[in-house]
Design an enzyme around this catalytic site. Structure first.
Site, mmCIF file in Angstrom:
data_model
loop_
_atom_site.group_PDB
_atom_site.id
_atom_site.type_symbol
_atom_site.label_atom_id
_atom_site.label_comp_id
_atom_site.label_asym_id
_atom_site.label_seq_id
_atom_site.Cartn_x
_atom_site.Cartn_y
_atom_site.Cartn_z
ATOM 1 N N ARG A 77 5.528 56.915 28.907
ATOM 2 C CA ARG A 77 6.542 57.791 29.515
ATOM 3 C C ARG A 77 7.742 56.933 29.926
ATOM 4 N NH1 ARG A 77 3.775 62.042 33.621
ATOM 5 N NH2 ARG A 77 5.702 63.197 33.257
ATOM 6 N N PRO A 78 8.543 56.520 28.942
ATOM 7 C CA PRO A 78 9.675 55.654 29.251
ATOM 8 C C PRO A 78 10.742 56.399 30.052
ATOM 9 C CG PRO A 78 9.756 56.352 26.941
ATOM 10 C CD PRO A 78 8.479 56.888 27.508
ATOM 11 N N ILE A 79 11.625 55.639 30.722
ATOM 12 C CA ILE A 79 12.755 56.287 31.405
ATOM 13 C C ILE A 79 14.074 55.741 30.851
ATOM 14 C CG2 ILE A 79 11.546 56.949 33.536
ATOM 15 C CD1 ILE A 79 12.891 54.502 34.896
ATOM 16 N N ASP A 80 14.031 55.342 29.581
ATOM 17 C CA ASP A 80 15.228 54.754 28.969
ATOM 18 C C ASP A 80 16.419 55.715 28.940
ATOM 19 O OD1 ASP A 80 13.345 55.990 27.031
ATOM 20 O OD2 ASP A 80 14.956 55.644 25.600
ATOM 21 N N GLN A 81 16.165 57.004 28.790
ATOM 22 C CA GLN A 81 17.286 57.954 28.736
ATOM 23 C C GLN A 81 17.937 58.146 30.111
ATOM 24 O OE1 GLN A 81 18.375 59.168 25.643
ATOM 25 N NE2 GLN A 81 16.881 57.582 25.129
ATOM 26 N N ARG A 132 -2.187 67.425 43.883
ATOM 27 C CA ARG A 132 -0.783 67.003 43.765
ATOM 28 C C ARG A 132 0.104 68.193 43.414
ATOM 29 N NH1 ARG A 132 0.016 63.660 39.195
ATOM 30 N NH2 ARG A 132 2.103 64.365 39.646
ATOM 31 N N CYS A 142 1.131 61.330 36.287
ATOM 32 C CA CYS A 142 0.067 61.598 35.315
ATOM 33 C C CYS A 142 0.169 60.661 34.117
ATOM 34 C CB CYS A 142 0.181 63.042 34.809
ATOM 35 S SG CYS A 142 -0.350 64.242 36.022
ATOM 36 N N ARG A 191 5.371 60.722 39.759
ATOM 37 C CA ARG A 191 6.330 60.356 38.720
ATOM 38 C C ARG A 191 7.752 60.757 39.112
ATOM 39 N NH1 ARG A 191 6.789 57.943 34.334
ATOM 40 N NH2 ARG A 191 8.412 58.609 32.919
ATOM 41 N N ASP A 230 2.809 71.475 29.551
ATOM 42 C CA ASP A 230 1.958 71.530 30.742
ATOM 43 C C ASP A 230 0.891 72.624 30.648
ATOM 44 O OD1 ASP A 230 3.266 69.429 31.840
ATOM 45 O OD2 ASP A 230 4.358 70.554 33.356
ATOM 46 N N LYS A 247 6.793 73.320 41.680
ATOM 47 C CA LYS A 247 6.667 71.889 41.959
ATOM 48 C C LYS A 247 7.804 71.101 41.298
ATOM 49 C CE LYS A 247 3.739 68.408 39.785
ATOM 50 N NZ LYS A 247 4.746 67.850 39.032
ATOM 51 N N ASN A 248 8.049 71.374 40.017
ATOM 52 C CA ASN A 248 9.007 70.524 39.307
ATOM 53 C C ASN A 248 10.457 70.748 39.732
ATOM 54 O OD1 ASN A 248 6.903 69.296 38.063
ATOM 55 N ND2 ASN A 248 7.186 70.254 36.048
HETATM 56 C C1 UD1 Z 1 8.758 66.803 33.177
HETATM 57 C C2 UD1 Z 1 7.752 67.488 34.043
HETATM 58 C C3 UD1 Z 1 6.389 67.528 33.370
HETATM 59 C C4 UD1 Z 1 6.483 68.116 31.981
HETATM 60 C C5 UD1 Z 1 7.590 67.434 31.178
HETATM 61 C C6 UD1 Z 1 7.856 68.091 29.835
HETATM 62 C C7 UD1 Z 1 8.577 67.003 36.248
HETATM 63 C C8 UD1 Z 1 8.394 66.274 37.517
HETATM 64 N N1 UD1 Z 1 7.668 66.779 35.293
HETATM 65 O O1 UD1 Z 1 8.329 65.450 33.036
HETATM 66 O O2 UD1 Z 1 5.540 68.336 34.176
HETATM 67 O O3 UD1 Z 1 5.265 67.911 31.306
HETATM 68 O O4 UD1 Z 1 8.824 67.454 31.912
HETATM 69 O O5 UD1 Z 1 8.156 69.427 30.013
HETATM 70 O O6 UD1 Z 1 9.473 67.806 36.106
HETATM 71 N N2 UD1 Z 1 11.245 60.486 27.196
HETATM 72 C C9 UD1 Z 1 11.771 59.324 26.673
HETATM 73 N N3 UD1 Z 1 12.678 58.643 27.425
HETATM 74 C C10 UD1 Z 1 13.078 59.053 28.662
HETATM 75 C C11 UD1 Z 1 12.549 60.236 29.179
HETATM 76 C C12 UD1 Z 1 11.614 60.946 28.422
HETATM 77 O O7 UD1 Z 1 11.432 58.910 25.568
HETATM 78 O O8 UD1 Z 1 13.912 58.381 29.289
HETATM 79 C C13 UD1 Z 1 10.274 61.266 26.398
HETATM 80 C C14 UD1 Z 1 8.904 61.379 27.077
HETATM 81 O O9 UD1 Z 1 8.103 60.260 26.825
HETATM 82 C C15 UD1 Z 1 8.375 62.657 26.459
HETATM 83 C C16 UD1 Z 1 9.646 63.513 26.285
HETATM 84 O O10 UD1 Z 1 10.735 62.603 26.332
HETATM 85 O O11 UD1 Z 1 7.830 62.389 25.199
HETATM 86 C C17 UD1 Z 1 9.845 64.573 27.349
HETATM 87 O O12 UD1 Z 1 9.719 63.977 28.637
HETATM 88 P P1 UD1 Z 1 10.477 64.525 29.922
HETATM 89 O O13 UD1 Z 1 11.043 65.870 29.650
HETATM 90 O O14 UD1 Z 1 11.403 63.475 30.406
HETATM 91 O O15 UD1 Z 1 9.286 64.640 30.948
HETATM 92 P P2 UD1 Z 1 9.357 64.368 32.498
HETATM 93 O O16 UD1 Z 1 10.716 64.699 33.013
HETATM 94 O O17 UD1 Z 1 8.795 63.033 32.817
#
Ligand code: UD1
Length: 417
Positions: free
Chosen positions: A122-126, A397, A117, A93, A305, A22-23
């Protein structure tokens, strides 16, 4: 919404074929928007998240044809829109990958802040930091992230946190940028390597995917590609835990055992037998697995996960186990539901202490997220009596034909209205 009725007490035996990841798939489909040439993606999982992405692509004007239930043909030559619709985007997401893909293709993108989920903040700042480094201006208005760049120019991006989504998204935006991009402190998940292989097969120049430094040299255009998605290591892990918890004997086919190393190692530590052979592995459960401590970490650490799934197994272990959730701070929402089934678990911040040798009893539970939903199925399989799981949309999903696959292994699981 229907619910799942799971009747406990059956052992699991037989063979289960693992579907595509899926991912990977949820990133590769948006990545197909980066080329005007035809794309064929094989081994896609038949899950709701994929169908939502297909609906989004169709809305954007992309020609999408299912050639088989798991093979998708995509022709994005007529793609004209760069605004993704909220009603669809909110359902998953991974729709954040539309930001990187549309930015890479059009130098602009408008995508509502994604759903998915609820695992705490779950910020997307990075992701945004990466886009800005490449030259994009960012505005968030009325819940929509708007990106625009005159031109995208390669840059060095150091990720503050190891993020799967940010690593892939920056890769998507950078493959057609001018010059060289370096992502440092990149995530190393197999799905990132799969997306990089897909893009490289189209003519991208990405080196180092699977390590923590990824170097991308921008190219002007990308060509056609046929790609086969890697197996889903989390789906595989789910059936491994199910087999172990139900004291079963299950053969998993179509897996890449290397991707499962952290899970295999933990199961063996619990005295559960895992026999690996080429692209197959067999799991044989024991009556009393050994308690173990688990700390979740980015790959190659133990996957977050798998945390809720492993927790169910640990309720059956000899002794107490400590689980530390290092990736998502809000990822213990399943604990209260498991306690209603009789589990004895104490949560303190990011740590959960799980008592072993617990008799679980069937109860109505709500799937609090995708993996928690699967964890409740496993809890239902080993519980006394009947478990009814609601909010199963989360499960559909991400798991292909889960009732069918489990029933073939001897489980009693049916969908009820
Ligand atoms: C992906 C997976 C999810 C898995 C997760 C961690 C997909 C679609 N989903 O989610 O199944 O649980 O990886 O292996 O592939 N973070 C920030 N800022 C950002 C991005 C992330 O602070 O801009 C933090 C998150 O809050 C979290 C950590 O970084 O604490 C890891 O998150 P991330 O690896 O980005 O998870 P996803 O890509 O959303």
């Amino acid at each position: 919404m229907p619910r799942l009725l799971v009747t406990g007490g059956c052992s699991l035996a037989g063979t289960v074929k693992i579907s595509g990841a899926k991912n990977s798939a949820v990133a590769i489909i948006p990545a197909a928007l980066l080329t005007e040439a035809p794309v064929r993606i094989e081994n896609l999982p038949e899950i709701d998240d994929i169908q939502v992405l297909v609906d989004i692509l169709t809305y954007l004007g992309v020609r999408v044809v299912w050639e088989t239930p798991s093979t998708l043909f995509i022709d994005a030559s007529k793609l004209t829109k760069w605004q993704a619709p909220y009603d669809l985007v909110k359902k998953l997401r991974a729709s954040y990958y539309l930001l990187g893909a549309l930015l890479g293709r059009f130098q602009k993108a408008e995508v509502p802040v994604p759903g998915g989920c609820d695992l705490g903040p779950r910020p997307i700042d990075q992701h945004i930091k990466g886009f800005v480094s490449l030259g994009a201006k960012v505005d968030t208005e009325h819940g929509i992230v708007k990106l625009e760049a005159d031109r995208l120019v390669g840059a060095e991006v150091y990720l503050d946190v190891v993020s799967v989504g940010a690593t892939i998204n920056i890769m998507l935006a950078a493959v057609r940028a001018e010059g060289r991009t370096v992502i440092e402190n990149a995530a190393k998940e197999p799905e990132i390597v799969d997306v990089a292989n897909f893009l490289n097969a189209m003519g991208a120049k990405i080196r180092g995917a699977g390590t923590d430094v990824i170097r991308i040299t921008g190219v002007k255009e990308l060509g056609p590609v046929n790609h086969c998605v890697i197996p889903d290591r989390i789906e595989a892990g789910t059936y491994m835990i199910a087999a172990a918890a139900a004291q079963g004997n299950v053969l998993l086919t179509d897996v890449i055992p290397k991707h499962l190393d952290p899970i295999i190692a933990k199961l063996r530590e619990m005295n559960i037998t895992v026999d690996v052979q080429d692209d197959q592995l067999r799991v044989i459960g024991v009556e009393q697995p050994q308690a173990v401590d688990i700390k979740t970490f980015p790959y190659p650490g133990f996957p977050t996960d798998m945390q809720s799934l492993a927790m169910v197994l640990l309720t059956q272990a000899e002794g107490s186990s400590i689980i530390t959730e290092n990736v998502f701070e809000g990822r213990f929402k399943h604990v209260d539901e498991l306690k209603r089934m009789g589990a004895r678990i104490k949560v303190e911040g990011r740590t959960a202490i799980v008592d072993g040798r617990t008799l679980l009893t069937g109860a109505p539970v709500r799937a609090t997220d995708l993996r928690a939903g699967a964890a409740f199925i496993i809890a239902g399989l080993i519980a006394q009596g009947e478990t009814i799981i609601s909010d199963i949309g989360h499960i559909y999903r991400g798991y292909e034909r889960v009732c069918e696959k489990l029933t073939a292994l001897g489980a009693k699981i049916v969908e009820i209205e």
